[in-house]
Write a protein that holds these residues in place. Structure first.
Motif, PDB file in Angstrom:
ATOM      1  N   THR A   1      73.609 -11.418  -3.644  1.00 31.95           N
ATOM      2  CA  THR A   1      72.364 -10.672  -3.844  1.00 31.95           C
ATOM      3  C   THR A   1      71.853 -10.075  -2.520  1.00 31.95           C
ATOM      4  N   GLY A   2      71.211  -8.935  -2.639  1.00 31.45           N
ATOM      5  CA  GLY A   2      70.538  -8.336  -1.481  1.00 31.45           C
ATOM      6  C   GLY A   2      71.457  -7.806  -0.404  1.00 31.45           C
ATOM      7  N   CYS A   3      72.704  -7.431  -0.762  1.00 34.19           N
ATOM      8  CA  CYS A   3      73.593  -6.935   0.297  1.00 34.19           C
ATOM      9  C   CYS A   3      73.826  -5.432   0.175  1.00 34.19           C
ATOM     10  N   GLY A   4      73.082  -4.751  -0.702  1.00 34.42           N
ATOM     11  CA  GLY A   4      73.128  -3.290  -0.707  1.00 34.42           C
ATOM     12  C   GLY A   4      73.797  -2.638  -1.905  1.00 34.42           C
ATOM     13  N   LYS A   5      74.141  -3.414  -2.936  1.00 35.63           N
ATOM     14  CA  LYS A   5      74.850  -2.830  -4.084  1.00 35.63           C
ATOM     15  C   LYS A   5      73.980  -1.799  -4.811  1.00 35.63           C
ATOM     16  N   THR A   6      72.748  -2.187  -5.108  1.00 39.61           N
ATOM     17  CA  THR A   6      71.859  -1.286  -5.845  1.00 39.61           C
ATOM     18  C   THR A   6      71.569  -0.027  -5.028  1.00 39.61           C
ATOM     19  N   ARG A   7      71.311  -0.239  -3.739  1.00 43.61           N
ATOM     20  CA  ARG A   7      71.020   0.909  -2.885  1.00 43.61           C
ATOM     21  C   ARG A   7      72.209   1.867  -2.832  1.00 43.61           C
ATOM     22  N   PHE A   8      73.407   1.302  -2.798  1.00 45.68           N
ATOM     23  CA  PHE A   8      74.631   2.106  -2.774  1.00 45.68           C
ATOM     24  C   PHE A   8      74.707   2.994  -4.021  1.00 45.68           C
TER      25      PHE A   8
ATOM     26  N   THR B   1      70.326  -9.371   3.308  1.00 47.91           N
ATOM     27  CA  THR B   1      69.781  -8.319   4.175  1.00 47.91           C
ATOM     28  C   THR B   1      68.349  -8.003   3.745  1.00 47.91           C
ATOM     29  N   ARG B   2      68.085  -8.138   2.436  1.00 49.37           N
ATOM     30  CA  ARG B   2      66.728  -7.868   1.949  1.00 49.37           C
ATOM     31  C   ARG B   2      65.700  -8.762   2.641  1.00 49.37           C
ATOM     32  N   LEU B   3      66.026 -10.060   2.780  1.00 47.14           N
ATOM     33  CA  LEU B   3      65.078 -10.973   3.441  1.00 47.14           C
ATOM     34  C   LEU B   3      64.937 -10.652   4.928  1.00 47.14           C
TER      35      LEU B   3
ATOM     36  N   TYR C   1      71.630   5.069   2.862  1.00 44.21           N
ATOM     37  CA  TYR C   1      72.652   4.037   2.688  1.00 44.21           C
ATOM     38  C   TYR C   1      73.667   4.182   3.799  1.00 44.21           C
ATOM     39  N   ARG C   2      73.929   3.106   4.495  1.00 45.30           N
ATOM     40  CA  ARG C   2      74.914   3.153   5.569  1.00 45.30           C
ATOM     41  C   ARG C   2      76.246   2.607   5.045  1.00 45.30           C
ATOM     42  N   GLU C   3      77.227   3.481   5.084  1.00 50.11           N
ATOM     43  CA  GLU C   3      78.534   3.111   4.548  1.00 50.11           C
ATOM     44  C   GLU C   3      79.211   2.085   5.449  1.00 50.11           C
TER      45      GLU C   3
ATOM     46  N   THR D   1      66.065   0.850  10.392  1.00 49.19           N
ATOM     47  CA  THR D   1      65.629   2.005   9.592  1.00 49.19           C
ATOM     48  C   THR D   1      64.622   1.592   8.527  1.00 49.19           C
ATOM     49  N   GLU D   2      64.904   0.487   7.859  1.00 54.09           N
ATOM     50  CA  GLU D   2      64.053   0.098   6.720  1.00 54.09           C
ATOM     51  C   GLU D   2      62.707  -0.465   7.154  1.00 54.09           C
ATOM     52  N   SER D   3      62.663  -1.165   8.299  1.00 54.93           N
ATOM     53  CA  SER D   3      61.429  -1.872   8.673  1.00 54.93           C
ATOM     54  C   SER D   3      60.614  -1.152   9.733  1.00 54.93           C
TER      55      SER D   3
HETATM   56  P1  ADP Z   1      71.713  -5.879  -4.178  1.00 54.80           P
HETATM   57  O1  ADP Z   1      71.683  -4.826  -5.224  1.00 54.80           O
HETATM   58  O2  ADP Z   1      73.077  -6.106  -3.595  1.00 54.80           O
HETATM   59  O3  ADP Z   1      71.045  -7.163  -4.601  1.00 54.80           O
HETATM   60  P2  ADP Z   1      70.009  -4.064  -2.661  1.00 54.80           P
HETATM   61  O4  ADP Z   1      70.825  -2.833  -2.811  1.00 54.80           O
HETATM   62  O5  ADP Z   1      68.743  -4.136  -3.406  1.00 54.80           O
HETATM   63  O6  ADP Z   1      70.877  -5.377  -2.931  1.00 54.80           O
HETATM   64  O7  ADP Z   1      69.773  -4.267  -1.088  1.00 54.80           O
HETATM   65  C1  ADP Z   1      68.657  -4.894  -0.566  1.00 54.80           C
HETATM   66  C2  ADP Z   1      68.088  -4.057   0.545  1.00 54.80           C
HETATM   67  O8  ADP Z   1      68.999  -4.109   1.648  1.00 54.80           O
HETATM   68  C3  ADP Z   1      67.961  -2.597   0.165  1.00 54.80           C
HETATM   69  O9  ADP Z   1      66.681  -2.307  -0.306  1.00 54.80           O
HETATM   70  C4  ADP Z   1      68.234  -1.881   1.458  1.00 54.80           C
HETATM   71  O10 ADP Z   1      67.007  -1.754   2.148  1.00 54.80           O
HETATM   72  C5  ADP Z   1      69.061  -2.838   2.276  1.00 54.80           C
HETATM   73  N1  ADP Z   1      70.471  -2.533   2.507  1.00 54.80           N
HETATM   74  C6  ADP Z   1      71.498  -3.423   2.432  1.00 54.80           C
HETATM   75  N2  ADP Z   1      72.656  -2.848   2.791  1.00 54.80           N
HETATM   76  C7  ADP Z   1      72.377  -1.562   3.103  1.00 54.80           C
HETATM   77  C8  ADP Z   1      73.164  -0.451   3.575  1.00 54.80           C
HETATM   78  N3  ADP Z   1      74.490  -0.565   3.791  1.00 54.80           N
HETATM   79  N4  ADP Z   1      72.526   0.704   3.813  1.00 54.80           N
HETATM   80  C9  ADP Z   1      71.205   0.825   3.600  1.00 54.80           C
HETATM   81  N5  ADP Z   1      70.406  -0.177   3.167  1.00 54.80           N
HETATM   82  C10 ADP Z   1      70.975  -1.364   2.923  1.00 54.80           C
END
Ligand code: ADP
Length: 263
Positions: A38-45, A217-219, A12-14, A184-186
């Motif tokens: 959606t998809g902006c990193g909340k769950t990953r955080f 960011t997910r897309l 996770y990048r802060e 990093t992810e792709s």
């Molecule tokens: P949300 O919970 O906001 O819908 P996710 O946490 O599932 O979104 O984020 C979607 C994807 O985006 C994650 O699987 C991760 O790969 C990536 N991502 C987005 N922001 C970050 C971040 N700051 N650091 C690392 N990965 C991130």
């Protein structure tokens, strides 16, 4: 020690001191609300922070049929006997873990009743069915998320619930952060990722006008993953960008025109 290099901790990048806020909230037993698209990193955080703090994580994707019993637990029939089975919230409380309620406003109204005594200084969970009253131990933390962009009048979070949480706004990452994350992810090279991120920035400017919400960011990661796997850019963008974002022929054409300005 750089936590990010530990393979057991999800990357996770802060972006703006959010890790420190989470850690402080956890230390003081305060609940935290994450707001953002959606998809902006909340769950990953949350996954990253739970691993970093060494706490078990229970994630619940809330939906309009999710009730308090789904979170707390219920009696289930097992081999002719009825046995009490803890739900994810109860388990998190018992174990001093982190419970993450994703899209909490989607859940049924009785969920708020359960969350209130857990999110003030009582920190208790009442299990009506068994008569148990659990005191949340140190280590337990409640985290919830919601997407302000989706809220209909009926589904707004009530101030009485909202004001029980510390809150943190998430948004799409800045360009440098998004390039680092997508690379990093792709596994796609940085130069090609930079073009995708530039395109994402332009698409996000369209949101609100033609698009309900900007590209996540997910897309962008999906598109980069397809391209890294050898797919042509045009085809990759068709299925990872245009199709997921809209069904409108005119908006699709506007997106194709935008793509042509970047590629
Ligand atoms: P949300 O919970 O906001 O819908 P996710 O946490 O599932 O979104 O984020 C979607 C994807 O985006 C994650 O699987 C991760 O790969 C990536 N991502 C987005 N922001 C970050 C971040 N700051 N650091 C690392 N990965 C991130």
């Amino acid at each position: 020690m750089n936590m990010q290099t530990n393979p057991a901790i999800p990357f996770y990048r802060e972006t703006a001191g959010e890790c420190d806020l989470f850690e402080t909230a956890h230390r003081h037993g305060l609940p935290l609300l994450l707001k953002g698209p959606t998809g902006c990193g909340k769950t990953r955080f949350v996954e990253h922070m739970a691993a970093r703090l060494g706490r078990p994580l229970y994630t619940v994707a809330c939906h309009d049929d999710l009730s308090a019993a789904d979170l707390i637990g219920r009696y289930l029939l097992k081999g002719g006997e009825t046995v009490w089975t803890d739900g994810p919230l109860t388990r998190a409380v018992r174990e001093g873990g982190i419970c993450y309620l994703d899209e909490v406003v989607e859940a049924r109204k009785d969920v708020a009743v359960v969350l209130h005594p857990l999110t003030d200084n009582r920190r208790t969970l009442m299990i009506d069915r068994t008569g148990e009253e659990l005191s949340a131990p140190e280590g337990f933390m409640l985290v919830a998320s919601y997407n302000p962009g989706y809220q209909s009048v009926l589904k707004r979070m009530k101030p009485s619930t909202r004001q029980r949480f510390l809150s943190l706004s998430f948004d799409f990452p800045d360009e440098a952060t998004e390039i680092a994350v997508v690379t990093t992810e792709s596994g796609l090279d940085e130069a090609r990722v930079a073009s995708l991120v530039r395109l994402a920035g332009r698409i996000r400017k369209l949101s609100g006008m033609d698009l309900e919400e900007g590209i996540s960011t997910r897309l962008v990661i999906y598109a980069a993953t397809l391209i890294a796997g050898g797919m042509g850019v045009e085809r990759a963008l068709e299925s990872a960008v245009i199709e997921p974002l809209t069904d409108e022929p005119e908006t699709r054409q506007a997106l194709r025109d935008l793509i042509a300005t970047v590629y």
